[in-house]
Design an enzyme around this catalytic site. Structure first.
Site, PDB file in Angstrom:
ATOM      1  N   LYS A  54       0.862  -1.187   0.000  1.00 40.28           N
ATOM      2  CA  LYS A  54       0.000   0.000   0.000  1.00 40.28           C
ATOM      3  C   LYS A  54       0.899   1.239   0.000  1.00 40.28           C
ATOM      4  O   LYS A  54       1.109   1.884   1.026  1.00 40.28           O
ATOM      5  CB  LYS A  54      -0.967  -0.046   1.196  1.00 40.28           C
ATOM      6  CG  LYS A  54      -2.254   0.732   0.932  1.00 40.28           C
ATOM      7  CD  LYS A  54      -3.334   0.335   1.882  1.00 40.28           C
ATOM      8  CE  LYS A  54      -4.492   1.321   1.923  1.00 40.28           C
ATOM      9  NZ  LYS A  54      -5.205   1.538   0.680  1.00 40.28           N
ATOM     10  N   GLU A 103      -8.068  -5.630 -10.158  1.00 39.93           N
ATOM     11  CA  GLU A 103      -8.891  -4.959  -9.140  1.00 39.93           C
ATOM     12  C   GLU A 103      -9.414  -3.673  -9.761  1.00 39.93           C
ATOM     13  O   GLU A 103      -9.569  -3.602 -10.973  1.00 39.93           O
ATOM     14  CB  GLU A 103      -8.078  -4.738  -7.856  1.00 39.93           C
ATOM     15  CG  GLU A 103      -6.795  -3.970  -8.068  1.00 39.93           C
ATOM     16  CD  GLU A 103      -6.009  -3.715  -6.784  1.00 39.93           C
ATOM     17  OE1 GLU A 103      -6.551  -3.870  -5.679  1.00 39.93           O
ATOM     18  OE2 GLU A 103      -4.834  -3.323  -6.891  1.00 39.93           O
ATOM     19  N   LEU A 134      -4.107  -5.299  -4.257  1.00 35.92           N
ATOM     20  CA  LEU A 134      -3.972  -4.990  -2.833  1.00 35.92           C
ATOM     21  C   LEU A 134      -4.820  -5.994  -2.043  1.00 35.92           C
ATOM     22  O   LEU A 134      -5.990  -6.203  -2.387  1.00 35.92           O
ATOM     23  CB  LEU A 134      -4.463  -3.568  -2.540  1.00 35.92           C
ATOM     24  CG  LEU A 134      -4.188  -3.177  -1.087  1.00 35.92           C
ATOM     25  CD1 LEU A 134      -2.742  -2.729  -0.940  1.00 35.92           C
ATOM     26  CD2 LEU A 134      -5.116  -2.082  -0.629  1.00 35.92           C
TER      27      LEU A 134
END
Ligand SMILES: Cc1ncc(COP(=O)(O)O)c(C=O)c1O
Length: 288
Positions: free
Chosen positions: A144, A176, A200
């Site tokens: 992140k 994603e 993530l």
């Protein structure tokens, strides 16, 4: 009130030197924890992910678990609003500009809390629109990182189109979205991308899978092709701020029948109930 390097202070007074490596290189990592009724949601999981991002970028973790917890709870207690999004970031610190790590920099820690903005009820009921794009980000999307230029440019494509998210495909496979994970539903089965270096590992993603398992909704985690994704009965995006949101139009074409589907409605309800339970327990524990 915000928190900067050990002190609580008004945001107007918070200053970071221009040579901070977060400013110069985007050399840092971050988290965003939702706080409901002043109780942080899934804080331990967010702290675990922070520790993983710090280890992955070889940035020294300046605080213990207990210290992080304490600072976040103290900062949220100082805000005038009950529901918050607590954003925290750690950079490698201030140093003369050089790509290689400085020998002796002290990590910079900045934490702020803003009112939590979840999708309005009307959007949850009507569903949102998304566009798609090629996922051209780096190959460590599991970290992140505050270096979000890839995500920012991709998210802007949907903003330009008046849509809520940009759904990403890499080499014909769903990864994603610009700031969310993605699930699809096909024949009553929830399908999602496996965790890898290309997505993530979302905290909300895990909550959705736990809730599906408890409610005995079938789940299939595997790579999904772009063709399968576009042909799905339902598409959802999930994140700490969007929670679970149905995508009813992708690139201008209806997803399924163009309305939030039955599995979405069930999951949204399960998520809201789960949140309420966790918050009640958290408040009782805080009061004890
Ligand atoms: C790229 C990306 N994927 C997924 C997510 C969802 O993660 P979480 O559920 O932990 O908020 C986010 C959240 O910010 C994100 O930026």
């Amino acid at each position: 009130m915000v928190f900067l390097n050990g002190k609580f202070l008004p945001i107007e007074e918070a200053r970071v030197p221009v040579l901070d490596r977060g400013f110069i290189f985007g050399d840092g990592v971050y988290e965003l924890v939702p706080v409901y009724s002043r109780v942080p949601f899934r804080l331990e999981e967010h702290l675990t992910r922070l520790e993983r991002s710090l280890a992955g970028t070889r940035i020294r973790n300046p605080y213990s678990r207990a210290e992080w917890r304490e600072i976040i709870v103290q900062l949220s207690a100082k805000q005038p609003y009950e529901d918050q999004g607590v954003y925290f970031q750690v950079t490698r610190g201030v140093a003369r500009r050089d790509h290689a790590f400085p020998q002796d920099a002290t990590p910079t820690v900045f934490i702020m809390s803003n009112p939590l903005v979840n999708p309005p009820r009307e959007l949850v009921e009507r569903g949102a629109e998304a566009v798609s794009a090629q996922d051209n980000r780096w190959h460590r999307c599991d970290i992140k990182s505050i270096s979000l230029i890839g995500n920012v440019l991709l998210r802007q494509l949907s903003a330009d189109a008046g849509a809520a998210e940009t759904i990403l495909f890499r080499d014909g496979v769903l990864t994603e979205a610009a700031a969310c994970n993605v699930f699809v539903v096909r024949g009553g089965v929830i399908q999602g991308s496996p965790k890898s270096n290309l997505i993530l590992p979302g905290i909300t993603y895990d909550v959705v899978l736990e809730l599906a398992q408890a409610a005995q909704i079938p789940v299939e985690i595997r790579d999904l092709s772009e063709t399968e994704t576009r042909a799905a009965d339902e598409i959802w995006v999930t994140s700490s701020s969007k929670e679970v949101l149905a995508i009813v139009k992708l690139d201008g074409k209806a997803v399924g029948d163009g309305r939030p589907g039955p599995v979405f409605r069930r999951m949204h309800q399960l998520y809201q109930e789960f949140k309420r339970t966790v918050m009640r327990v958290g408040r009782e524990r805080a009061a004890a």
